[in-house]
Design an enzyme around this catalytic site. Structure first.
Site, PDB file in Angstrom:
ATOM      1  N   HIS A 203       5.051  -3.492  -6.663  1.00 33.90           N
ATOM      2  CA  HIS A 203       6.144  -2.689  -6.106  1.00 33.90           C
ATOM      3  C   HIS A 203       6.840  -3.485  -5.020  1.00 33.90           C
ATOM      4  CE1 HIS A 203       2.824  -1.627  -3.395  1.00 33.90           C
ATOM      5  NE2 HIS A 203       3.633  -0.977  -2.580  1.00 33.90           N
TER       6      HIS A 203
ATOM      7  N   HIS B 134       7.437  -3.111  -1.717  1.00 31.73           N
ATOM      8  CA  HIS B 134       7.132  -3.130  -0.278  1.00 31.73           C
ATOM      9  C   HIS B 134       6.847  -4.547   0.227  1.00 31.73           C
ATOM     10  CE1 HIS B 134       5.990   1.422  -0.065  1.00 31.73           C
ATOM     11  NE2 HIS B 134       7.278   1.213   0.084  1.00 31.73           N
TER      12      HIS B 134
ATOM     13  N   ASP C 289       4.710  -5.813   2.180  1.00 32.51           N
ATOM     14  CA  ASP C 289       3.325  -6.302   2.160  1.00 32.51           C
ATOM     15  C   ASP C 289       2.833  -6.527   0.720  1.00 32.51           C
ATOM     16  OD1 ASP C 289       3.333  -3.413   1.949  1.00 32.51           O
ATOM     17  OD2 ASP C 289       1.149  -3.468   2.181  1.00 32.51           O
ATOM     18  N   HIS C 290       3.768  -6.490  -0.240  1.00 28.45           N
ATOM     19  CA  HIS C 290       3.431  -6.775  -1.644  1.00 28.45           C
ATOM     20  C   HIS C 290       4.352  -7.817  -2.268  1.00 28.45           C
ATOM     21  CE1 HIS C 290       0.444  -3.539  -1.921  1.00 28.45           C
ATOM     22  NE2 HIS C 290       1.150  -3.097  -0.892  1.00 28.45           N
TER      23      HIS C 290
ATOM     24  N   HIS D 280       4.294   6.394  -5.102  1.00 26.49           N
ATOM     25  CA  HIS D 280       4.293   5.687  -3.810  1.00 26.49           C
ATOM     26  C   HIS D 280       5.676   5.058  -3.611  1.00 26.49           C
ATOM     27  CE1 HIS D 280       2.750   3.194  -0.541  1.00 26.49           C
ATOM     28  NE2 HIS D 280       3.141   2.105  -1.182  1.00 26.49           N
TER      29      HIS D 280
ATOM     30  N   ASP E 115      -0.662   0.041  -4.684  1.00 26.28           N
ATOM     31  CA  ASP E 115      -0.851   1.134  -3.724  1.00 26.28           C
ATOM     32  C   ASP E 115      -0.809   2.501  -4.401  1.00 26.28           C
ATOM     33  OD1 ASP E 115      -0.969  -0.752  -1.727  1.00 26.28           O
ATOM     34  OD2 ASP E 115       0.961  -0.234  -0.806  1.00 26.28           O
TER      35      ASP E 115
ATOM     36  N   HIS F 223      -5.446  -2.340  -0.670  1.00 20.99           N
ATOM     37  CA  HIS F 223      -5.775  -2.170   0.761  1.00 20.99           C
ATOM     38  C   HIS F 223      -7.235  -1.769   0.943  1.00 20.99           C
ATOM     39  CE1 HIS F 223      -1.676  -2.325   2.533  1.00 20.99           C
ATOM     40  NE2 HIS F 223      -1.300  -1.843   1.358  1.00 20.99           N
TER      41      HIS F 223
HETATM   42 FE    FE Z   1       0.793  -1.784   0.658  1.00 19.63          FE
HETATM   43 ZN    ZN Z   2       3.123  -0.008  -0.603  1.00 14.33          ZN
END
Ligand code: FE
Ligand code: ZN
Length: 250
Positions: free
Chosen positions: A56, A58, A60-61, A113, A132, A170
């Protein structure tokens, strides 16, 4: 088929994954939480990088996509939403397949998400990279989708074989367990939570998990059994548990 998975912690609570199809030597990373950490993991393994597989958009991805592509020349594959922050070489969606040498990933649409979130599922090895969407004893927050969408996505994952290894993005498990214990008094959850707290005390990861373990103890997958919802659809029970977690402080 044999897929080797190397998992490493990065950022504050993310996991990165670098993977290799042993038949062909083709390699990939799942998401790019931290370019330096991904490149260090590849160096330690002695691997190059053929593909970046995003779940996805985001940061942090997908935030490390550009730096990792610049360093390795990898081909970037992901859902269209990733182009909000970085270009893709190949856009994939539910029902597509992504071949890493002889390892075949099915793309499973898992919106909720984020709207375009996907899972990469290797049926031959029974391995799923779920980003996530599903966590050990948890699930992703509903930043973009509805509870009904997320419930549908979680049911798609729950329909995979029980012995599917689930790589979540995570390490939220101890916090998830503290919440889960407030909504589920059952012995299976209590036993698992004790094991989780002990593992974290020792500094050990609680990821990967499995579909069977999550079906037995994850309060989001178990929501219809935990929340009375006579005459109402199961996703409304899920929505109640999700809302309770969103306001849980512990
Ligand atoms: Fe994440
Ligand atoms: Zn995420």
């Amino acid at each position: 088929m044999t897929l080797t998975v190397r998992q490493f912690p990065c950022l504050s609570d993310n996991y990165g994954f670098v993977i290799r199809d042993e038949a062909s030597g083709k390699t990939a990373c799942i998401d790019t939480p931290d370019a330096d950490a991904v490149l260090a993991a590849l160096k330690e393994a002695g691997w190059g990088l053929d593909f970046i597989l995003n779940t996805h958009w985001h940061p942090d991805h997908a935030g490390g996509n550009a730096a990792i592509k610049a360093a390795t020349g990898a081909t970037i594959v992901g859902p269209a939403e990733v182009t909000r922050i970085a270009p893709l070489d190949r856009t994939v969606a539910d029902g597509d397949v992504v071949d890493l040498g002889e390892t075949r990933f099915q793309v499973i649409g898992c919106g909720g998400h984020t709207l375009g979130h996907i899972t990469y599922y290797d049926a031959a090895d029974r391995i799923a990279f779920v980003g996530d969407t599903l966590f050990a004893l948890g699930c992703g927050r509903l930043f973009e989708g509805t509870a009904e969408q997320m419930w549908t996505s979680l049911q798609r994952l729950a329909a995979l074989p029980d012995d599917t290894t689930v790589y979540c993005a995570h390490e939220y498990t101890a916090s998830n367990a503290r919440f889960a214990l407030t909504v589920d008094p059952g012995p299976a959850l209590r036993a698992r939570s004790e094991a989780i707290f002990a593992a974290r005390q020792r500094g050990e990861p609680t990821v990967p998990t499995s579909i069977g373990l999550e079906k037995a103890t994850n309060p989001f997958l178990r929501a219809p059994a935990l929340v009375r919802h006579p005459g109402r659809p199961d996703y409304e029970a899920f929505a109640e548990v999700r809302a309770a977690k969103d306001s849980f402080r512990g």
